[in-house]
Design a protein around this motif. Structure first.
Motif, PDB file in Angstrom:
ATOM      1  N   LYS B  56     -20.229 -56.189   7.005  1.00 49.10           N
ATOM      2  CA  LYS B  56     -20.745 -57.240   7.902  1.00 49.10           C
ATOM      3  C   LYS B  56     -22.165 -56.905   8.382  1.00 49.10           C
ATOM      4  CE  LYS B  56     -17.301 -56.721  10.822  1.00 49.10           C
ATOM      5  NZ  LYS B  56     -16.579 -55.613  10.155  1.00 49.10           N
ATOM      6  N   SER B  57     -22.320 -55.678   8.844  1.00 43.29           N
ATOM      7  CA  SER B  57     -23.662 -55.283   9.300  1.00 43.29           C
ATOM      8  C   SER B  57     -24.647 -55.310   8.134  1.00 43.29           C
ATOM      9  CB  SER B  57     -23.622 -53.885   9.904  1.00 43.29           C
ATOM     10  OG  SER B  57     -22.779 -53.857  11.026  1.00 43.29           O
ATOM     11  N   THR B  58     -24.182 -54.883   6.978  1.00 42.54           N
ATOM     12  CA  THR B  58     -25.024 -54.904   5.789  1.00 42.54           C
ATOM     13  C   THR B  58     -25.492 -56.322   5.487  1.00 42.54           C
ATOM     14  OG1 THR B  58     -23.756 -53.037   4.927  1.00 42.54           O
ATOM     15  CG2 THR B  58     -25.078 -54.274   3.355  1.00 42.54           C
ATOM     16  N   LEU B  59     -24.575 -57.263   5.621  1.00 42.57           N
ATOM     17  CA  LEU B  59     -24.907 -58.662   5.362  1.00 42.57           C
ATOM     18  C   LEU B  59     -26.029 -59.134   6.291  1.00 42.57           C
ATOM     19  CD1 LEU B  59     -23.726 -61.075   3.636  1.00 42.57           C
ATOM     20  CD2 LEU B  59     -22.577 -61.767   5.713  1.00 42.57           C
ATOM     21  N   LEU B  60     -25.907 -58.796   7.567  1.00 44.13           N
ATOM     22  CA  LEU B  60     -26.947 -59.193   8.514  1.00 44.13           C
ATOM     23  C   LEU B  60     -28.276 -58.512   8.188  1.00 44.13           C
ATOM     24  CD1 LEU B  60     -25.247 -59.406  12.043  1.00 44.13           C
ATOM     25  CD2 LEU B  60     -25.468 -61.137  10.264  1.00 44.13           C
ATOM     26  N   SER B  61     -28.206 -57.244   7.809  1.00 46.56           N
ATOM     27  CA  SER B  61     -29.439 -56.533   7.454  1.00 46.56           C
ATOM     28  C   SER B  61     -30.140 -57.203   6.274  1.00 46.56           C
ATOM     29  CB  SER B  61     -29.143 -55.076   7.103  1.00 46.56           C
ATOM     30  OG  SER B  61     -28.643 -54.401   8.226  1.00 46.56           O
ATOM     31  N   LEU B  62     -29.339 -57.699   5.336  1.00 48.89           N
ATOM     32  CA  LEU B  62     -29.910 -58.394   4.183  1.00 48.89           C
ATOM     33  C   LEU B  62     -30.614 -59.676   4.621  1.00 48.89           C
ATOM     34  CD1 LEU B  62     -27.042 -58.001   1.577  1.00 48.89           C
ATOM     35  CD2 LEU B  62     -29.405 -57.244   1.308  1.00 48.89           C
ATOM     36  N   ILE B  63     -29.946 -60.430   5.493  1.00 52.96           N
ATOM     37  CA  ILE B  63     -30.540 -61.690   5.944  1.00 52.96           C
ATOM     38  C   ILE B  63     -31.819 -61.427   6.734  1.00 52.96           C
ATOM     39  CG2 ILE B  63     -30.177 -63.739   7.367  1.00 52.96           C
ATOM     40  CD1 ILE B  63     -27.174 -63.468   6.722  1.00 52.96           C
ATOM     41  N   SER B  64     -31.809 -60.338   7.494  1.00 48.76           N
ATOM     42  CA  SER B  64     -32.985 -60.034   8.311  1.00 48.76           C
ATOM     43  C   SER B  64     -34.144 -59.513   7.471  1.00 48.76           C
ATOM     44  CB  SER B  64     -32.641 -58.989   9.364  1.00 48.76           C
ATOM     45  OG  SER B  64     -32.680 -57.704   8.791  1.00 48.76           O
ATOM     46  N   GLY B  65     -33.860 -59.112   6.240  1.00 50.67           N
ATOM     47  CA  GLY B  65     -34.930 -58.634   5.374  1.00 50.67           C
ATOM     48  C   GLY B  65     -35.235 -57.162   5.544  1.00 50.67           C
ATOM     49  N   VAL B  66     -34.431 -56.458   6.333  1.00 50.50           N
ATOM     50  CA  VAL B  66     -34.668 -55.018   6.516  1.00 50.50           C
ATOM     51  C   VAL B  66     -34.297 -54.262   5.243  1.00 50.50           C
ATOM     52  CG1 VAL B  66     -34.059 -52.986   7.865  1.00 50.50           C
ATOM     53  CG2 VAL B  66     -34.273 -55.184   8.976  1.00 50.50           C
ATOM     54  N   ILE B  67     -33.255 -54.742   4.553  1.00 54.19           N
ATOM     55  CA  ILE B  67     -32.953 -54.171   3.238  1.00 54.19           C
ATOM     56  C   ILE B  67     -32.919 -55.303   2.211  1.00 54.19           C
ATOM     57  CG2 ILE B  67     -31.701 -52.113   3.997  1.00 54.19           C
ATOM     58  CD1 ILE B  67     -29.109 -53.586   3.654  1.00 54.19           C
ATOM     59  N   ALA B  68     -33.144 -54.966   0.964  1.00 55.83           N
ATOM     60  CA  ALA B  68     -33.181 -55.974  -0.096  1.00 55.83           C
ATOM     61  C   ALA B  68     -31.897 -55.872  -0.911  1.00 55.83           C
ATOM     62  CB  ALA B  68     -34.392 -55.733  -0.990  1.00 55.83           C
ATOM     63  N   PRO B  69     -31.382 -57.011  -1.395  1.00 58.67           N
ATOM     64  CA  PRO B  69     -30.145 -56.957  -2.182  1.00 58.67           C
ATOM     65  C   PRO B  69     -30.379 -56.287  -3.522  1.00 58.67           C
ATOM     66  CG  PRO B  69     -31.074 -59.168  -2.189  1.00 58.67           C
ATOM     67  CD  PRO B  69     -31.904 -58.365  -1.242  1.00 58.67           C
ATOM     68  N   THR B  70     -29.349 -55.614  -4.027  1.00 60.84           N
ATOM     69  CA  THR B  70     -29.482 -55.036  -5.361  1.00 60.84           C
ATOM     70  C   THR B  70     -29.148 -56.065  -6.437  1.00 60.84           C
ATOM     71  OG1 THR B  70     -27.329 -54.030  -4.903  1.00 60.84           O
ATOM     72  CG2 THR B  70     -29.212 -52.586  -4.860  1.00 60.84           C
ATOM     73  N   GLU B  71     -28.383 -57.094  -6.043  1.00 56.37           N
ATOM     74  CA  GLU B  71     -28.176 -58.221  -6.959  1.00 56.37           C
ATOM     75  C   GLU B  71     -28.304 -59.519  -6.176  1.00 56.37           C
ATOM     76  OE1 GLU B  71     -24.318 -56.406  -8.786  1.00 56.37           O
ATOM     77  OE2 GLU B  71     -25.641 -55.336  -7.431  1.00 56.37           O
ATOM     78  N   GLY B  72     -28.637 -60.582  -6.883  1.00 60.21           N
ATOM     79  CA  GLY B  72     -28.702 -61.887  -6.251  1.00 60.21           C
ATOM     80  C   GLY B  72     -29.907 -62.029  -5.351  1.00 60.21           C
ATOM     81  N   SER B  73     -29.921 -63.115  -4.564  1.00 61.57           N
ATOM     82  CA  SER B  73     -31.079 -63.322  -3.713  1.00 61.57           C
ATOM     83  C   SER B  73     -30.689 -63.939  -2.376  1.00 61.57           C
ATOM     84  CB  SER B  73     -32.110 -64.206  -4.419  1.00 61.57           C
ATOM     85  OG  SER B  73     -31.491 -65.400  -4.844  1.00 61.57           O
ATOM     86  N   VAL B  74     -31.513 -63.680  -1.405  1.00 61.05           N
ATOM     87  CA  VAL B  74     -31.323 -64.217  -0.067  1.00 61.05           C
ATOM     88  C   VAL B  74     -32.478 -65.168   0.201  1.00 61.05           C
ATOM     89  CG1 VAL B  74     -31.111 -63.653   2.380  1.00 61.05           C
ATOM     90  CG2 VAL B  74     -30.298 -62.038   0.653  1.00 61.05           C
ATOM     91  N   LEU B  75     -32.168 -66.374   0.684  1.00 58.00           N
ATOM     92  CA  LEU B  75     -33.219 -67.332   0.965  1.00 58.00           C
ATOM     93  C   LEU B  75     -33.170 -67.769   2.418  1.00 58.00           C
ATOM     94  CD1 LEU B  75     -31.816 -68.275  -2.057  1.00 58.00           C
ATOM     95  CD2 LEU B  75     -34.077 -69.331  -2.089  1.00 58.00           C
ATOM     96  N   ILE B  76     -34.353 -67.915   2.994  1.00 61.71           N
ATOM     97  CA  ILE B  76     -34.450 -68.474   4.341  1.00 61.71           C
ATOM     98  C   ILE B  76     -35.323 -69.699   4.248  1.00 61.71           C
ATOM     99  CG2 ILE B  76     -35.454 -68.100   6.618  1.00 61.71           C
ATOM    100  CD1 ILE B  76     -34.214 -65.400   6.611  1.00 61.71           C
ATOM    101  N   ASP B  77     -34.802 -70.830   4.693  1.00 60.30           N
ATOM    102  CA  ASP B  77     -35.488 -72.114   4.534  1.00 60.30           C
ATOM    103  C   ASP B  77     -35.890 -72.336   3.078  1.00 60.30           C
ATOM    104  OD1 ASP B  77     -35.200 -72.606   7.181  1.00 60.30           O
ATOM    105  OD2 ASP B  77     -37.218 -71.964   7.737  1.00 60.30           O
ATOM    106  N   GLY B  78     -35.037 -71.901   2.186  1.00 64.41           N
ATOM    107  CA  GLY B  78     -35.266 -72.143   0.770  1.00 64.41           C
ATOM    108  C   GLY B  78     -36.207 -71.150   0.110  1.00 64.41           C
ATOM    109  N   ARG B  79     -36.796 -70.236   0.886  1.00 67.28           N
ATOM    110  CA  ARG B  79     -37.723 -69.272   0.278  1.00 67.28           C
ATOM    111  C   ARG B  79     -37.096 -67.880   0.257  1.00 67.28           C
ATOM    112  NH1 ARG B  79     -41.612 -72.527   2.507  1.00 67.28           N
ATOM    113  NH2 ARG B  79     -41.312 -71.576   4.552  1.00 67.28           N
ATOM    114  N   PRO B  80     -37.298 -67.183  -0.855  1.00 68.05           N
ATOM    115  CA  PRO B  80     -36.704 -65.838  -0.945  1.00 68.05           C
ATOM    116  C   PRO B  80     -37.241 -64.921   0.152  1.00 68.05           C
ATOM    117  CG  PRO B  80     -37.639 -66.514  -3.057  1.00 68.05           C
ATOM    118  CD  PRO B  80     -38.040 -67.551  -2.064  1.00 68.05           C
ATOM    119  N   VAL B  81     -36.360 -64.115   0.677  1.00 71.29           N
ATOM    120  CA  VAL B  81     -36.749 -63.190   1.747  1.00 71.29           C
ATOM    121  C   VAL B  81     -37.517 -62.010   1.146  1.00 71.29           C
ATOM    122  CG1 VAL B  81     -35.847 -61.532   3.423  1.00 71.29           C
ATOM    123  CG2 VAL B  81     -34.816 -63.785   3.222  1.00 71.29           C
TER     124      VAL B  81
END
Ligand SMILES: Nc1ncnc2c1ncn2[C@@H]1O[C@H](COP(=O)(O)OP(=O)(O)OP(=O)(O)O)[C@@H](O)[C@H]1O
Ligand SMILES: [Mg+2]
Lengths: 284, 268
Positions: B56-81
């Motif tokens: 859960k904490s990892t998920l939030l860290s990914l959304i916040s952009g503090v860590i980057a995913p090793t697979e897939g992508s995270v988007l905020i307002d449609g733009r990659p983090v």
């Protein structure tokens, strides 16, 4: 400074405190009494040492030629205050030593912090240099006194020795402090988008203030050692020189007076740093 | 339960596409998240629950952009983090207040780092802290505060930069149950009124149901989305507070459902 210390200080300042329980007042009184007791014992130890130093040579239990007496130090000091064509005043000697020490540990702190910051910034640099730093720190730096004398000349070699003897331990200590910063604090700064420079200035450096002060404490002592050792070799000024000179002409009065001044200088330095520590730590 | 068609139609504030995350260490790798796909609509209040260590904490860290995913992508307002963004405020699981700064100085840390105008930031921080009952403690040091007070200070620090998307990692865990309800009430209300997108991680099922519009249940490590539960408490047009929500007739049903979802996970 803790709340309790503040309370004690307030208590000492006002003499009376209203609105506190008698138990608390009792506790404060006991606290103060125990602190006074420690002070008294400390002074007693000093007094016993001085008395032994005075009495043992006088009773010929030890050879006074080797030890001099405390009572001989004050007259020697007064005599050495005067500057003659051959010899500068002992105050000039002391000032020269103090100046060199302050320059030495200031340089060690500034350069040491800068190097530690560079090592923190480029982790690869640290990993490469680590064994060299450890070895450099373990080297007996005093072995370099003659080399420094040849390389840097009389005055600079003293500063150089003072710096050399304290720099590496400073770098290692401060870098250790930097590494001891909770990575989550750094992560917190990163959640706000902090740059590396901001992390250094807002998290790592302020978080390492206790380490910086610890390093300063170690440093001040080491720098003094460096200066004295440097002066043995190369100076015609400074307490190290006086000690060396007094030894060569076998005048223990000069040696012991210089050593006493040295002890006072170290105590003053220690007091200064303790004061700085208290001032900084009051915020914590 | 798939997200409803209406929700999918709304544009997304946060989107995770097949996100995976592995932590690497000398003694091996840890797969913390696997194939996580989630969408959060603007203004949505979502809660995430799941067993400890499910990411859960990892998920939030990914959304916040503090860590980057090793697979897939995270988007905020449609733009990659690409990294931490001003739009996102992230309240970490522990307060991590700086012990050398006063409460007020801690609260404006984010504004300071982001170079926001400091006079306004201070004013905002004082307002927030006062509202959270810390008005008397602005110039105290963190060590002079209790765990719950520190947590409230951390919350003020997060909201002081006025993020659009607010990530809360167990924000009320250090509070006693009464303060917890009251503060949850208040924060939920403030964030909803300000139309912030909120992702709340909690281990308190009741808190999740009463505060969020949707509860996401995650499975054990490697964390995957197990199920989505839109929460609809019959309240007419009136908005329920976390306190009153607990009395809604559906509350217990949701509670039981979520409890079972979690329970199955615990037993594997
Ligand atoms: N920095 C890290 N390095 C290596 N492994 C990590 C790291 N952070 C987390 N993990 C691992 O990743 C997994 C998920 O961790 P995470 O902190 O996201 O769990 P969580 O769901 O927040 O747990 P909790 O409810 O206890 O807070 C855990 O198994 C943990 O051991
Ligand atoms: Mg967690």
């Amino acid at each position: 400074m803790s709340k309790v210390d503040v309370a004690i200080a307030a208590d000492a300042a006002s003499g009376v405190r209203r609105g506190v329980s008698p138990q608390y007042r009792d506790w404060l009184r006991r606290e103060r009494r125990s602190r006074l007791a420690v002070r008294a014992v400390q002074l007693a130890i000093l007094a016993v040492c001085l008395v032994l130093w005075e009495v043992l040579p006088r009773e010929q239990i030890v050879n006074p030629l080797f030890t001099s007496y405390p009572s001989a130090i004050w007259p020697t000091f007064l005599q050495m205050l005067k500057s003659t064509p051959q010899q500068a005043s002992i105050l000039t000697h002391a000032a020269s030593t103090i100046l060199a020490t302050v320059i030495g540990f200031t340089a060690a702190m500034v350069i040491g912090t800068a190097i530690a910051a560079a090592l923190w910034w480029w982790n690869g640099l640290y990993r490469v240099l680590d064994p060299y730093l450890v070895v450099a720190n373990a080297m007996p730096k005093t072995a370099f006194v003659p080399i420094f004398y040849i390389w840097l000349g009389a005055t600079l070699s003293i500063y150089g020795m003072s710096l050399a003897i304290s720099l590496f331990v400073t770098v290692l200590m401060i870098y250790g402090g930097f590494q001891g910063i909770d990575p989550n604090k750094i992560k917190l700064a990163q959640t706000f988008g902090a740059s590396k420079a901001q992390i250094l200035v807002k998290v790592v450096l302020p978080g390492s203030v206790p380490t910086l002060i610890a390093a300063l404490k170690v440093n001040a002592g080491l720098s003094l050692v460096g200066v004295i050792v440097g002066e043995f070799q190369s100076a015609n000024l400074g307490l190290g020189y006086l000690i060396q000179y007094g030894g060569q002409v076998f005048k223990m009065n000069i040696v012991m007076t210089s050593v006493t001044i040295l002890a006072i200088v170290s105590s003053l330095m220690y007091l200064g740093i303790s004061w700085l520590e208290a001032a900084v730590m009051r915020r914590r | 339960m798939p997200a409803s068609a209406a929700e999918a139609a709304r544009s997304s504030a946060v989107e995770l596409r097949d996100v995976g995350l592995r932590y690497f260490g000398r003694d091996g790798e840890t797969e913390a998240l696997k194939n996580v796909s989630l969408t959060f609509a603007p203004g949505e209040f979502a809660a995430i629950i799941g067993p400890s260590g499910c990411g859960k904490s990892t998920l939030l860290s990914l959304i916040s952009g503090v860590i980057a995913p090793t697979e897939g992508s995270v988007l905020i307002d449609g733009r990659p983090v690409q990294g931490p963004s001003r739009k996102v405020g992230y309240m970490l699981q522990q307060d991590y207040l700086f012990e050398w700064r006063t409460i007020l100085e801690n609260a404006v840390l984010g504004a300071e780092i982001q170079g926001l105008p400091m006079a306004q930031a201070r004013e905002r921080a004082i307002q927030l802290l006062t509202r959270y009952g810390l008005g008397q403690f602005l110039h105290h040091l963190p060590r002079q505060l209790s765990g719950g007070m520190r947590q409230r200070a951390a919350l003020a620090r997060t909201l002081c930069t006025e993020p659009d998307i607010v990530l809360l990692d167990e924000p009320f865990s250090a509070l006693d149950s009464q303060t917890r309800l009251a503060l949850a009430d208040e924060i939920g209300e403030i964030l909803k009124r300000a139309a912030k997108t909120v992702i709340l991680v909690t281990h308190d099922i009741g808190e999740a149901i009463s505060m969020a519009e949707r509860v996401i249940v995650m499975s054990r490590r490697p964390g995957q989305v197990k199920s989505n539960h839109p929460i609809r408490l019959a309240a007419g047009n009136e908005r329920l507070t976390p306190l009153t929500a607990r009395n809604a007739p559906e509350f217990n049903d949701y509670f039981r459902t979520l409890w079972q979802e979690l329970d199955i996970n615990v037993q594997g």
